[in-house]
Design a protein around this motif. Structure first.
Motif, mmCIF file in Angstrom:
data_model
loop_
_atom_site.group_PDB
_atom_site.id
_atom_site.type_symbol
_atom_site.label_atom_id
_atom_site.label_comp_id
_atom_site.label_asym_id
_atom_site.label_seq_id
_atom_site.Cartn_x
_atom_site.Cartn_y
_atom_site.Cartn_z
ATOM 1 N N LYS A 113 0.853 -1.186 0.000
ATOM 2 C CA LYS A 113 0.000 0.000 0.000
ATOM 3 C C LYS A 113 0.888 1.234 0.000
ATOM 4 O O LYS A 113 1.855 1.323 0.765
ATOM 5 N N VAL A 114 0.564 2.189 -0.859
ATOM 6 C CA VAL A 114 1.394 3.385 -0.980
ATOM 7 C C VAL A 114 0.495 4.619 -1.019
ATOM 8 O O VAL A 114 -0.598 4.595 -1.594
ATOM 9 N N ASP A 115 0.938 5.702 -0.364
ATOM 10 C CA ASP A 115 0.199 6.961 -0.361
ATOM 11 C C ASP A 115 0.752 7.904 -1.425
ATOM 12 O O ASP A 115 1.827 7.678 -1.986
ATOM 13 N N ALA A 120 7.269 3.259 -1.316
ATOM 14 C CA ALA A 120 7.062 2.076 -0.484
ATOM 15 C C ALA A 120 7.982 0.954 -0.949
ATOM 16 O O ALA A 120 8.285 0.825 -2.139
ATOM 17 N N THR A 121 8.422 0.155 0.014
ATOM 18 C CA THR A 121 9.286 -0.986 -0.293
ATOM 19 C C THR A 121 8.514 -2.276 -0.079
ATOM 20 O O THR A 121 7.954 -2.504 0.998
ATOM 21 N N ALA A 122 8.483 -3.100 -1.103
ATOM 22 C CA ALA A 122 7.827 -4.407 -0.993
ATOM 23 C C ALA A 122 8.770 -5.382 -0.294
ATOM 24 O O ALA A 122 9.992 -5.225 -0.325
ATOM 25 N N GLY A 123 8.206 -6.390 0.338
ATOM 26 C CA GLY A 123 9.038 -7.418 0.945
ATOM 27 C C GLY A 123 9.819 -8.177 -0.114
ATOM 28 O O GLY A 123 9.423 -8.246 -1.282
ATOM 29 N N ASP A 124 10.961 -8.731 0.282
ATOM 30 C CA ASP A 124 11.779 -9.496 -0.658
ATOM 31 C C ASP A 124 10.966 -10.636 -1.267
ATOM 32 O O ASP A 124 10.180 -11.301 -0.587
ATOM 33 N N ILE A 125 11.176 -10.855 -2.546
ATOM 34 C CA ILE A 125 10.521 -11.952 -3.261
ATOM 35 C C ILE A 125 11.558 -13.038 -3.521
ATOM 36 O O ILE A 125 12.608 -12.769 -4.113
ATOM 37 N N TYR A 126 11.270 -14.245 -3.078
ATOM 38 C CA TYR A 126 12.153 -15.389 -3.318
ATOM 39 C C TYR A 126 11.489 -16.304 -4.342
ATOM 40 O O TYR A 126 10.454 -16.907 -4.061
ATOM 41 N N ILE A 127 12.090 -16.376 -5.513
ATOM 42 C CA ILE A 127 11.583 -17.287 -6.528
ATOM 43 C C ILE A 127 12.490 -18.512 -6.595
ATOM 44 O O ILE A 127 13.663 -18.458 -6.221
#
Length: 237
Positions: A113-115, A120-127
């Motif tokens: 969510k961003v204002d 905003a920083t998204a959580g790390d994505i592990y693929i």
């Protein structure tokens, strides 16, 4: 005259209010960034160990609000980082794809969510990727009593080099085979969840006629090593 002026002002305010209320998407001053890591599941790794590294040149996708389709995509840099710019305030979903050994793609997503005007920083994505990803292993042992031509036991120990086979339950033929190691261990890798039958052959000391020794094994989930009971055989030395 006053009524017409009031009506004009009211309509103008409504238009301005509508223009300030924007849905998720492009055209704003917010941004979202994050980093993607690649977890590599290497082939012929009998401990199911993995290597983790930053995922360079990996596609990352964004969904605006509750849209049922992708709004945009970017590619990660050499450091695995990505950024989506010029977003309106709202809630977004960013995701990248893991790739199963079968080639099937599985999305790994983060909701952010961003204002207005915010970063905003998204959580790390592990693929995940690699020939062993999304598969499991069966591990077992074979122990042997060795006999001579007279049918007399002359020794015992792990059944080194004994061949072991695997088939799916209720199927007539095996689809793979392997040999027992010095420590008595055999392993079958890259298996999907299913019920399997592993088997080898023992010999009758009196006639030397071979007969099968079976063990039924159920693999219930991916990414696990399922250990079986030790199979006991008799082999002519």
């Amino acid at each position: 005259m006053h009524k017409r002026l009031f009506l004009t002002l009211t309509l103008g305010a409504a238009v301005l209010a509508g223009s300030c209320s924007k849905d998720e998407g492009e055209g704003g001053t917010a941004s979202i960034s994050g980093r993607v890591y690649l977890v590599q599941h290497n082939d012929d790794n009998y401990l199911l160990e993995t290597d983790t590294m930053v995922a360079a040149k990996e596609d990352v996708f964004i969904v605006y609000g509750n849209d049922g389709y992708v709004g945009d995509d970017v590619e990660t840099g050499a450091d695995g980082c990505y950024r989506f710019r010029y977003l309106n305030a709202g809630t977004y979903t960013v995701f990248a794809y893991s790739t199963l050994q079968t080639g099937e793609k599985v999305a790994v997503a983060r909701t952010v969510k961003v204002d207005r005007g915010e970063h905003a920083t998204a959580g790390d994505i592990y693929i995940h990727a690699g020939k062993a990803y999304g598969t499991s292993m069966i591990k077992g042992w074979v122990y042997a009593d060795y006999f001579n031509k007279n049918g007399t036991t002359v020794g015992y120990g792990w059944a080194y080099e004994q061949r072991v086979y695997i088939k799916r339950l209720n199927e007539p033929y095996h689809f793979d085979d392997t040999r027992v190691g010095l420590d008595g261990v055999y392993m079958f890798q890259k298996l999907q969840p299913d019920t399997y039958v592993v088997f080898t052959y023992s010999q009758n000391p009196s006639t030397e006629v071979p007969y099968p020794v079976y063990d039924t094994v159920t693999v219930e989930e991916r990414g696990v090593i399922v250990e079986t009971d030790t199979m006991q055989v008799q082999i002519k030395a």
